[in-house]
Motif scaffolding. Structure first.
Motif, PDB file in Angstrom:
ATOM      1  N   HIS A 203       1.602  -1.291  -0.425  1.00 32.44           N
ATOM      2  CA  HIS A 203       0.091   0.137  -0.532  1.00 32.44           C
ATOM      3  C   HIS A 203       1.480   1.234   0.000  1.00 32.44           C
ATOM      4  CE1 HIS A 203      -3.459   2.133   2.094  1.00 32.44           C
ATOM      5  NE2 HIS A 203      -3.456   2.367   0.708  1.00 32.44           N
ATOM      6  N   ARG A 204       1.423   1.249   0.976  1.00 35.68           N
ATOM      7  CA  ARG A 204       3.158   2.491   0.563  1.00 35.68           C
ATOM      8  C   ARG A 204       3.711   2.676  -0.039  1.00 35.68           C
ATOM      9  NH1 ARG A 204       4.469   4.962   5.210  1.00 35.68           N
ATOM     10  NH2 ARG A 204       3.912   3.947   6.436  1.00 35.68           N
ATOM     11  N   GLU A 205       3.705   1.390  -0.592  1.00 32.91           N
ATOM     12  CA  GLU A 205       5.440   1.667  -2.260  1.00 32.91           C
ATOM     13  C   GLU A 205       4.056   2.224  -3.180  1.00 32.91           C
ATOM     14  OE1 GLU A 205       6.243  -1.403  -5.336  1.00 32.91           O
ATOM     15  OE2 GLU A 205       5.776  -1.960  -3.654  1.00 32.91           O
ATOM     16  N   ALA A 206       2.506   2.039  -2.991  1.00 35.01           N
ATOM     17  CA  ALA A 206       1.780   2.058  -4.928  1.00 35.01           C
ATOM     18  C   ALA A 206       1.628   3.446  -4.351  1.00 35.01           C
ATOM     19  CB  ALA A 206       1.008   1.010  -4.816  1.00 35.01           C
ATOM     20  N   MET A 207       0.672   3.589  -3.276  1.00 32.15           N
ATOM     21  CA  MET A 207       0.609   5.204  -3.102  1.00 32.15           C
ATOM     22  C   MET A 207       1.577   6.266  -2.996  1.00 32.15           C
ATOM     23  SD  MET A 207      -2.437   5.434   0.138  1.00 32.15           S
ATOM     24  CE  MET A 207      -2.397   7.997  -0.310  1.00 32.15           C
ATOM     25  N   GLY A 486      -4.292  -5.326  -9.558  1.00 26.24           N
ATOM     26  CA  GLY A 486      -4.754  -3.771  -7.905  1.00 26.24           C
ATOM     27  C   GLY A 486      -3.834  -2.462  -8.264  1.00 26.24           C
ATOM     28  N   ARG A 487      -2.672  -2.919  -8.774  1.00 24.44           N
ATOM     29  CA  ARG A 487      -1.741  -1.488  -8.326  1.00 24.44           C
ATOM     30  C   ARG A 487      -2.322  -0.501  -9.587  1.00 24.44           C
ATOM     31  NH1 ARG A 487       4.291  -1.109  -8.070  1.00 24.44           N
ATOM     32  NH2 ARG A 487       4.862   1.490  -7.961  1.00 24.44           N
ATOM     33  N   VAL A 488      -2.693   0.964  -8.687  1.00 21.46           N
ATOM     34  CA  VAL A 488      -2.697   2.186  -9.372  1.00 21.46           C
ATOM     35  C   VAL A 488      -2.095   2.942  -9.689  1.00 21.46           C
ATOM     36  CG1 VAL A 488      -4.512   4.003  -8.518  1.00 21.46           C
ATOM     37  CG2 VAL A 488      -4.841   2.438  -7.409  1.00 21.46           C
ATOM     38  N   TRP A 489      -2.500   2.936 -10.895  1.00 24.24           N
ATOM     39  CA  TRP A 489      -1.234   3.319 -11.580  1.00 24.24           C
ATOM     40  C   TRP A 489      -1.587   4.990 -11.978  1.00 24.24           C
ATOM     41  CZ3 TRP A 489       3.075   1.399 -11.671  1.00 24.24           C
ATOM     42  CH2 TRP A 489       3.349  -0.237 -12.107  1.00 24.24           C
ATOM     43  N   THR A 490      -0.567   6.364 -12.602  1.00 30.85           N
ATOM     44  CA  THR A 490      -1.391   8.002 -12.889  1.00 30.85           C
ATOM     45  C   THR A 490      -0.799   7.722 -14.393  1.00 30.85           C
ATOM     46  OG1 THR A 490       1.479   8.994 -13.456  1.00 30.85           O
ATOM     47  CG2 THR A 490      -0.296   8.671 -11.575  1.00 30.85           C
ATOM     48  N   GLY A 491      -1.551   8.311 -14.670  1.00 29.94           N
ATOM     49  CA  GLY A 491      -1.732   7.634 -16.919  1.00 29.94           C
ATOM     50  C   GLY A 491      -0.461   8.319 -17.737  1.00 29.94           C
ATOM     51  N   ALA A 492       1.303   9.091 -16.771  1.00 30.05           N
ATOM     52  CA  ALA A 492       2.325   8.906 -16.974  1.00 30.05           C
ATOM     53  C   ALA A 492       2.860   7.831 -16.622  1.00 30.05           C
ATOM     54  CB  ALA A 492       2.603  10.205 -16.203  1.00 30.05           C
TER      55      ALA A 492
END
Length: 592
Positions: A203-207, A486-492
């Motif tokens: 969680h910390r890594e992805a955020m 389940g990981r969230v990414w930004t568009g970039a």
């Protein structure tokens, strides 16, 4: 006979209660809509962002009653019309003190820069940059103006980017609540707030990764507009906070002054007789751009949680959800329209029901099979279910700060019987049927067999999600599994991973749709918006089962408000609870 008289009494009572207030309100709206307001010959548009901004305008015909404000797409469209409007000479932007949704800020910045490229000035005025959320995105929008002004007493406290998470794990343990959930996989972090007391390593890594991406993007854009380097701006920013005078001396702003002084200055630049016009009033009077030409591009909109079913069009608020029946029907309507050569699907959603998501994706597939290219334009979010419905488009355009991906699933239940027992409330259950019939009862945790069955359904949904992404993005399933979980990414971040094709906004998506439809770049096209917003009369006719003309006449007489359904509409509050059955493809939504 008794029931008849009771019904008559109810109708009469409803008539007395609602014949005065509601018809007067609706008549006022009707009269206002029928009038032909005029705008000054020389205008300065005032774009006030302090009340927040949605991604898309509400399709609810009664949204105005809920105080529905501007949307990103309306601002983009309005600025495009304003740059061609000889009467509009300049724009004044009122900035919020707190953070803005980063992807919305990206799109606003791009629209402001295009407006400025037409030779018309923009002044942005700030009453302070507070140390909250994505305030750097707010500063980035201000930096895109010709001049950035700041009130003399304001503080420049934009020194980074922060996000807070509330963890309920210890509280649930203390009060006897059990969060019985499954997640696929370790980066599907929405569940953690119910089960943990702190960030897990994943969680910390992805955020940290997506927050850093948002921060770096905002710095780079602001530095470009302030004619400095990202490194130099970062050094100055992080050495803050500053007073207004210090911000000026560090070249973070261009001038110190009250908003009235900024208004006077922008009116002076606009020319003699210039008047301030609210941006919302301007776009309301201009309406949506329709364009011209024999070929059309369909703009299909969808904002909010994805749920099954159809919107009833009722209520006097402006809550947003993507209803699968409505959105799929809008895409099919665009398919059947012979003038429509391509579809731009504007998606701003953190996800929702996998069944609803699949229904919408099936419509996207149908459009492609009919020879009509589909280009997705991602707004603030296009994550989890929002990515599911986007995954098989011909082309995906995202803002650098769009939150996307979150290819995963979670689900479960809260077991609250023990917690209620501490307050003398006893919850019991009765079940008839198979062993899975009470799987989602809040009285007890999953049994071993129930958990095994539920876990299997979660695995199936996750595998289905992987398959759709692999098919749509032309990636090997094994590669999708590597970047999913389940990981969230930004568009970039998503661009080099192959999850999106291009960085940009609605304008870039339209340009790509024209290219895929083989419409020459210089050829004008018409824009057709789906689903079409119903008039209040049409919405009322659907609610009460009468023709539009009859509904209008009844409202004029006040009689329609005697109907018990009308009374229910008046009591309905804004917003909808997302309908799910055990498993959802939903991403967590940080507050900006």
């Amino acid at each position: 006979m008794k029931q008849f008289f009771l019904t008559v009494l109810g109708v009469f009572t409803g008539l007395i209660l609602f014949v005065v207030v509601v018809p007067v309100v609706l008549l006022t709206v009707a009269i206002a809509g029928a009038s032909k307001p005029t705008t000054p010959a020389t205008m300065v548009l005032e774009l006030d962002l302090r009340e927040g901004i949605s991604d898309q305008p509400s399709t609810n015909p009664f949204a105005a009653f809920g105080g529905s404000g501007l949307s990103v797409t309306q601002v983009v469209d309005g600025l495009a019309q304003a740059q061609e409007d000889a009467g509009v000479k300049a724009v004044l932007v009122r900035l919020p003190e707190s953070g803005m949704t980063p992807a919305s800020a990206d799109e606003l910045r791009q629209a402001i820069r295009r407006f400025r490229a037409s030779g018309k000035p923009v002044i942005a005025h700030s009453q302070g940059f507070a140390p909250s959320g994505a305030v750097m995105s707010t500063y980035m929008v201000g930096a895109s103006a010709s001049e950035l002004w700041m009130q003399n007493t304001a503080g420049f406290q934009a020194t980074g980017f922060s996000a807070d998470s509330l963890f309920l794990g210890r509280a649930f343990d203390k009060y006897g609540v059990r969060a019985d959930f499954e997640q696929r996989y370790e980066y599907k972090n929405a569940v953690n707030e119910y089960t943990q007391s702190d960030y897990t390593p994943a969680h910390r890594e992805a955020m940290t990764a997506w927050m850093t991406s948002l921060y770096d993007s905002a710095l780079a854009n602001a530095a470009q507009d302030r004619k400095t380097t990202s490194a130099a701006l970062k050094t100055v920013i992080e050495a803050g906070p500053y007073s207004a005078e210090q911000a000026l001396s560090n070249k973070l702003v261009d001038k110190i002054g009250q908003v009235e002084e900024a208004e006077a200055e922008i009116k002076r630049r606009a020319g003699k007789g210039a008047e301030i016009v609210e941006f919302g009033k301007y776009v309301s009077e201009k309406g949506e751009r329709t364009g011209s030409g024999r070929n059309a591009i369909a703009i299909v909109g969808g904002e909010g949680a994805i749920v099954t079913g159809r919107s009833d069009g009722g209520g006097f608020g402006g809550g947003s959800s993507i209803h699968s029946d409505d959105t799929a029907e809008a895409i099919y309507d665009a398919i059947e329209d012979k003038s429509v050569k391509a579809i731009v699907f504007r998606v701003s959603s953190p996800g929702g029901s996998p069944e609803a998501s699949e229904q919408i994706l099936a419509a996207v597939r149908a459009a492609k099979a009919a020879g009509k290219p589909v280009v997705v334009s991602m707004g603030a979010y296009a994550a989890s279910g929002g990515y599911w419905i986007s995954s098989e488009a011909d082309w995906i355009v995202a803002q650098p700060s769009t939150l996307t991906g979150s290819i995963g699933v979670f689900g479960g239940k809260f077991v609250i019987a023990d917690a209620l027992g501490r307050f003398g409330v006893d919850m019991r259950e009765l079940t008839v049927g198979g062993s899975y019939a009470d799987a989602f009862s809040p009285t007890q945790p999953f049994t071993n067999s129930q958990r095994a069955a539920f876990a299997a359904s979660m695995d199936r949904i996750y595998d289905d999600f992987i398959t759709r992404v692999a098919t749509g993005r032309k990636l090997e399933p094994a590669r999708v599994r590597e970047i999913a979980r389940g990981r969230v990414w930004t568009g970039a971040q998503a661009l080099p991973l192959g999850l999106v094709d291009q960085l940009g906004g609605l304008n870039e998506a339209v340009a790509k749709a024209k290219a895929l439809a083989k419409i020459p770049a210089g050829e004008s096209v018409r824009f057709k918006h789906f689903p079409k917003q119903k008039s209040p009369w049409e919405a009322l006719s659907e609610m009460f089962g009468v023709q539009s003309e009859a509904a209008q006449a009844l409202v004029m007489l006040g009689g329609v408000m005697a109907d018990p359904q009308a009374q229910a509409v008046m009591r309905r509050i804004e917003g909808e609870r997302m309908r799910s059955e055990g498993a959802v493809v939903l991403a967590d939504q940080p507050v900006f």
